[in-house]
Enzyme design. Structure first.
Site, PDB file in Angstrom:
ATOM      1  N   ALA A 241      -2.259   4.254   2.982  1.00 28.21           N
ATOM      2  CA  ALA A 241      -3.408   4.097   2.084  1.00 28.21           C
ATOM      3  C   ALA A 241      -4.302   2.914   2.447  1.00 28.21           C
ATOM      4  O   ALA A 241      -5.425   2.804   1.942  1.00 28.21           O
ATOM      5  CB  ALA A 241      -2.931   3.928   0.641  1.00 28.21           C
TER       6      ALA A 241
ATOM      7  N   SER B 108       0.835  -1.211   0.000  1.00 26.62           N
ATOM      8  CA  SER B 108       0.000   0.000   0.000  1.00 26.62           C
ATOM      9  C   SER B 108       0.867   1.258   0.000  1.00 26.62           C
ATOM     10  O   SER B 108       1.964   1.256   0.562  1.00 26.62           O
ATOM     11  CB  SER B 108      -0.873   0.038   1.252  1.00 26.62           C
ATOM     12  OG  SER B 108      -0.121   0.492   2.357  1.00 26.62           O
ATOM     13  N   ASP B 109       0.364   2.332  -0.620  1.00 22.97           N
ATOM     14  CA  ASP B 109       1.048   3.600  -0.429  1.00 22.97           C
ATOM     15  C   ASP B 109       0.994   3.905   1.063  1.00 22.97           C
ATOM     16  O   ASP B 109       0.132   3.391   1.788  1.00 22.97           O
ATOM     17  CB  ASP B 109       0.410   4.730  -1.260  1.00 22.97           C
ATOM     18  CG  ASP B 109       1.384   5.908  -1.419  1.00 22.97           C
ATOM     19  OD1 ASP B 109       2.389   5.954  -0.686  1.00 22.97           O
ATOM     20  OD2 ASP B 109       1.134   6.781  -2.272  1.00 22.97           O
ATOM     21  N   TRP B 110       1.892   4.753   1.510  1.00 23.90           N
ATOM     22  CA  TRP B 110       2.097   4.960   2.956  1.00 23.90           C
ATOM     23  C   TRP B 110       0.857   5.578   3.613  1.00 23.90           C
ATOM     24  O   TRP B 110       0.585   6.770   3.467  1.00 23.90           O
ATOM     25  CB  TRP B 110       3.337   5.806   3.171  1.00 23.90           C
ATOM     26  CG  TRP B 110       4.614   5.030   3.301  1.00 23.90           C
ATOM     27  CD1 TRP B 110       5.567   5.224   4.273  1.00 23.90           C
ATOM     28  CD2 TRP B 110       5.113   3.951   2.499  1.00 23.90           C
ATOM     29  NE1 TRP B 110       6.600   4.319   4.113  1.00 23.90           N
ATOM     30  CE2 TRP B 110       6.352   3.533   3.035  1.00 23.90           C
ATOM     31  CE3 TRP B 110       4.631   3.261   1.389  1.00 23.90           C
ATOM     32  CZ2 TRP B 110       7.108   2.498   2.515  1.00 23.90           C
ATOM     33  CZ3 TRP B 110       5.383   2.217   0.853  1.00 23.90           C
ATOM     34  CH2 TRP B 110       6.601   1.848   1.414  1.00 23.90           C
TER      35      TRP B 110
END
Ligand code: BGC
Length: 799
Positions: free
Chosen positions: A227, A223-225
């Site tokens: 997200a 996941s994006d940080w």
């Protein structure tokens, strides 16, 4: 290490979440722990040591940003850069580089455009493939980002990209599809935003159906940080790792879902088995690369000394590489013959702070602590030019400074009295306050101070060469009467040397724009629905008409077209041969007196086919180096999508029948050769049209399914909403914002309100989900729950 069977269920659940900001869980010593680091144009390794030294991150080479690299149109150059970054990762014991970013540029306003390649999927996909292959060949993992439709920074954590299936497949997913199929990246990063009503991290269609089942992706999804949403839902959709550490918060979701029977132990085993393979392979591959680089084991006493010597040499070599790559990226937009600047000139005047404090990268997670950034002034002096530098304006400010302006004009006047006709280099462009991660621009102008100064300079001299800097298109029409314009983009720490090499003629400019420079902001394709502050729903109403597809199809005038760029020499194209519809050849001759490179582009022009299509699209390209007078046969393979569209009814790409034109061009507006081919295929299942201006009504027709609006929910707020939404529904959210702002001001004391770091943090507070703020920003979970409850109560009362 790496024995899946020995992991307990608790360890597996822990493995779904990172440790701290950059590491994976070692399963109590049963697995290797690996480190991931940004990306994409250099290594941003954050460590306690770097934070203590107040450097932000370890010293590294800042290569050209991807928007600049794309202007090289050269996959080999991208590979060289990627290898340079991978070598630095090896030297820093980093297993995975978080990059490349291959999102499509939907609007020039996106604050993060500098981190992305292009507005064209074929170009971005080709360059992204080169990047991933090169990093991985050097033994380091990659993480392709941000998957998907992450086209704006405004409300980036909660915006809902509403995209029709054709635009999704033909534009927004295409580059990802190419890189996955051709380079098999070790990981991919689902983005913050929602796609058609669902967060990317819980979007099964994206993470499993398309990514794994259709494209055959074998790596892990990270996941994006911040997200990730409900981690059980995410895992079921296909997420393998959430980053960063959610401090046990999201593990609770998984335990709860297990109890409720929403997720099974098998689901968790299936997901974490991929993580076990990932960390095991990445650690082994890093070890091998370290050995090959002559580095001992990290626990060995000799490690630090050997690493120091190794890095000293590497950083030196990479600086040279960064300089030569930067020279390949710059785009010569105008030249009436004033360039290159004669070395016998008595005097060269440089005006503009950006020639001294070079603008060479953008702000945010990609910001590199560069090893060395020589200025344009010093690099020109090294070549023997006698330079007078005048600051003119401060790039620390976006407002006009009449005093500096006056001083600059007086000084210039003095110099020109002594050396009339001396070339004047004017360095200008966007400042850090204009563009950066976390916020979008609201206009495409250069700040008034720089324009005002230029307008006065031109009263004193006609010999102005503009050297411009920016990570995305800007309105530089005010430079129309400059004798030359050399656009340097944000081309990394080698920018000073590269600009000096090009201005002096030691190198010949060979970059071309990988994106359109529009004439007017209100004539850009996404203008009406881009970056709106009061809504999370983002209509991609222009569908597949992004970038040049829009300008070219609808006949909209631009400032500089896609694919445009000049050289100190000239090229002649002739003898086009179509060997088969996917394979062409022609002859290219350097007809000038200087060696140089030409970026030859192939566009296919579509016949009418019953449904809307772009007039033409890029389906091939090649950068060709030729000595003066040299001629070469050029062969180009066309993209497999040269004659296709995505047919929503058929659920696949189909070849569309018709007589197509193959155009060999020097830019999208400069066709040099053409031939016709007849393609036998199918007719699209459905007749559809899309005309400009793009309206929501038209969009709803092509979207062809219910629109899942995020804005219209009543009483359904959750911890995945932002304070900027909740503040309209509860006073508690306003209180939280007030407290948060005070904390930010305190922690960034001394910095200005519009400092990129302050802006990014302020936006992060307002726009991040409450959930992410609990574990990344320290808001107590109980307080976050109260905010949500209160907003829902108020909302119900209103209803
Ligand atoms: C960015 C990513 C980056 C990550 C880690 C996020 O805010 O969107 O691109 O890789 O932070 O720094």
């Amino acid at each position: 290490m790496g024995n899946n069977n020995s992991l307990t269920l608790d360890e597996r659940i822990r493995l779904l979440t990172g440790v701290g900001a950059w590491h994976t869980f070692d399963a109590n010593g049963k697995l290797p722990e690996i480190m991931m680091t940004d990306g994409p144009h250099g290594l941003r390794k954050v460590s306690n040591e770097a934070v203590e030294n107040n450097n932000g991150s370890h010293v590294a080479t800042c290569f050209p940003t991807l928007s600049a690299m794309a202007a090289s149109w050269n996959p080999e150059a991208v590979s060289k850069m990627a290898k340079g970054i991978a070598n630095e990762a090896v030297s820093e014991h980093v297993a995975v580089v978080l990059g490349p970013g291959i999102n499509m540029k939907r609007s020039p306003l996106c604050g993060r455009n500098f981190e992305y390649f292009s507005e064209d999927p074929y170009l971005a996909g080709t360059l992204g493939t080169a990047y991933v292959k090169a990093v991985q060949e050097a033994g380091i993992g990659t993480c392709l980002k941000h998957f998907a439709c992450n086209s704006q920074e405004t409300r980036r954590f909660t915006s809902n990209s509403l995209v029709d299936e054709r635009a999704l497949r033909e534009i927004y997913l295409k580059a990802f599809e190419m890189v996955i199929k051709n380079a098999q990246p070790t990981s991919i990063m689902p983005s913050y935003n929602l796609v058609n009503g669902l967060h990317s991290t819980e979007n099964k269609k994206l993470l499993t159906d398309i990514l794994r089942d259709e494209w055959g992706f074998l790596g892990v999804t990270i996941s994006d940080w911040g997200a990730a949403t409900d981690l059980a839902d995410d895992v079921l959709a296909g997420l393998n790792l959430e980053m960063p550490d959610s401090a046990g918060l999201h593990a609770k979701d998984v335990y709860k879902a297990l109890e409720e029977g929403r997720i099974t132990e098998e689901d968790i085993i299936r997901s974490t088995d991929k993580m076990v393979a990932f960390v095991t392979e990445r650690a082994a591959s890093l070890k091998k690369a370290e050995e090959a680089a002559g580095l001992p084991d990290i626990k060995d006493a000799a490690y630090e000394t050997r690493k120091k010597a190794h890095r000293e040499k590497l950083l030196k070599d990479n600086h040279e590489l960064a300089c030569s790559l930067a020279a390949e990226c710059a785009v010569l937009l105008k030249n009436d013959g004033i360039l290159p600047i004669n070395k016998d000139e008595e005097k060269v005047v440089i005006i503009g702070d950006m020639a001294d404090k070079m603008r060479y990268q953008g702000g945010g997670s990609s910001h590199i602590n560069a090893s060395d950034v020589p200025s344009l002034i010093s690099e020109l002096e090294k070549k023997g030019y006698k330079v007078t530098f005048i600051q003119g304006y401060s790039s620390e400010s976006n407002t006009r400074n009449p005093l500096m302006e006056k001083e600059a004009l007086e000084k210039l006047d003095e110099v020109l009295t002594l050396t009339p006709g001396a070339p004047v280099i004017y360095a200008c462009g966007l400042t850090d306050y204009d563009e950066g991660e976390g916020y979008d621009r609201t206009h495409i102008n250069v700040c008034e101070g720089q324009i005002s100064l230029y307008n006065k300079l031109k009263m004193l001299t006609k010999n102005i060469v503009a050297v411009t800097f920016s990570g995305s298109p800007m309105d530089i029409s005010f430079l129309a009467d400059a004798r030359a314009i050399l656009h340097m983009y944000l081309c990394g720490q080698g920018v000073g040397r590269a600009a000096a090499d090009l201005l002096s003629g030691d190198k010949n400019p060979s970059g071309k724009l990988a994106e359109t420079f529009p004439a007017k902001l209100n004539e850009t394709p996404a203008y009406s629905y881009y970056g709106l502050e009061n809504t999370d729903d983002v209509y991609y109403a222009e569908s597949l008409f992004t970038g040049y597809r829009f300008y070219n199809t609808f006949g909209i005038k631009v400032l500089y077209p896609f694919g445009y760029g000049l050289s100190y020499t000239s090229f002649e194209y002739k003898d086009l041969q179509v060997k088969d519809p996917h394979h062409i050849s022609f002859k290219l001759k350097n007809t000038g007196k200087t060696a140089g490179a030409e970026i030859c582009q192939v566009y296919t022009e579509n016949p009418s086919s019953g449904t809307y299509r772009e007039k033409k699209k890029l389906t091939g390209f090649k950068k060709v180096f030729l000595n003066a007078g040299e001629e070469k046969d050029v062969e180009i393979e066309l993209s497999e999508d040269a004659y296709t569209i995505y047919d929503r009814q058929a659920g696949k790409f189909i070849t569309v029948s018709g007589n197509y034109k193959i155009l060999v061009s020097a830019s999208v507006e400069d066709d040099r050769l053409s031939a016709e081919v007849e393609i036998k295929g199918e007719r699209p299942s459905k007749e559809e049209s899309l005309t400009y201006p793009f309206t929501k009504e038209q969009f709803e027709k092509i979207y062809d399914r219910p629109i899942i609006s995020i804005d219209k929910r009543t009483g359904g707020f959750t911890r995945f909403d932002s304070l900027s939404t909740l503040k309209h529904h509860t006073f508690l959210a306003k209180v939280m914002l007030m407290i948060g702002r005070r904390v930010i001001r305190k922690s960034l004391k001394g910095k200005r309100k519009d400092d990129p770091e302050v802006l990014m943090m302020a936006k992060g507070l307002e726009e991040n989900t409450l959930d992410a703020l609990t574990y990344m920003g320290g808001i107590p979970t109980k307080f976050a729950d109260r905010i949500v409850k209160s907003a829902n109560k108020k909302q119900r009362k209103k209803a």
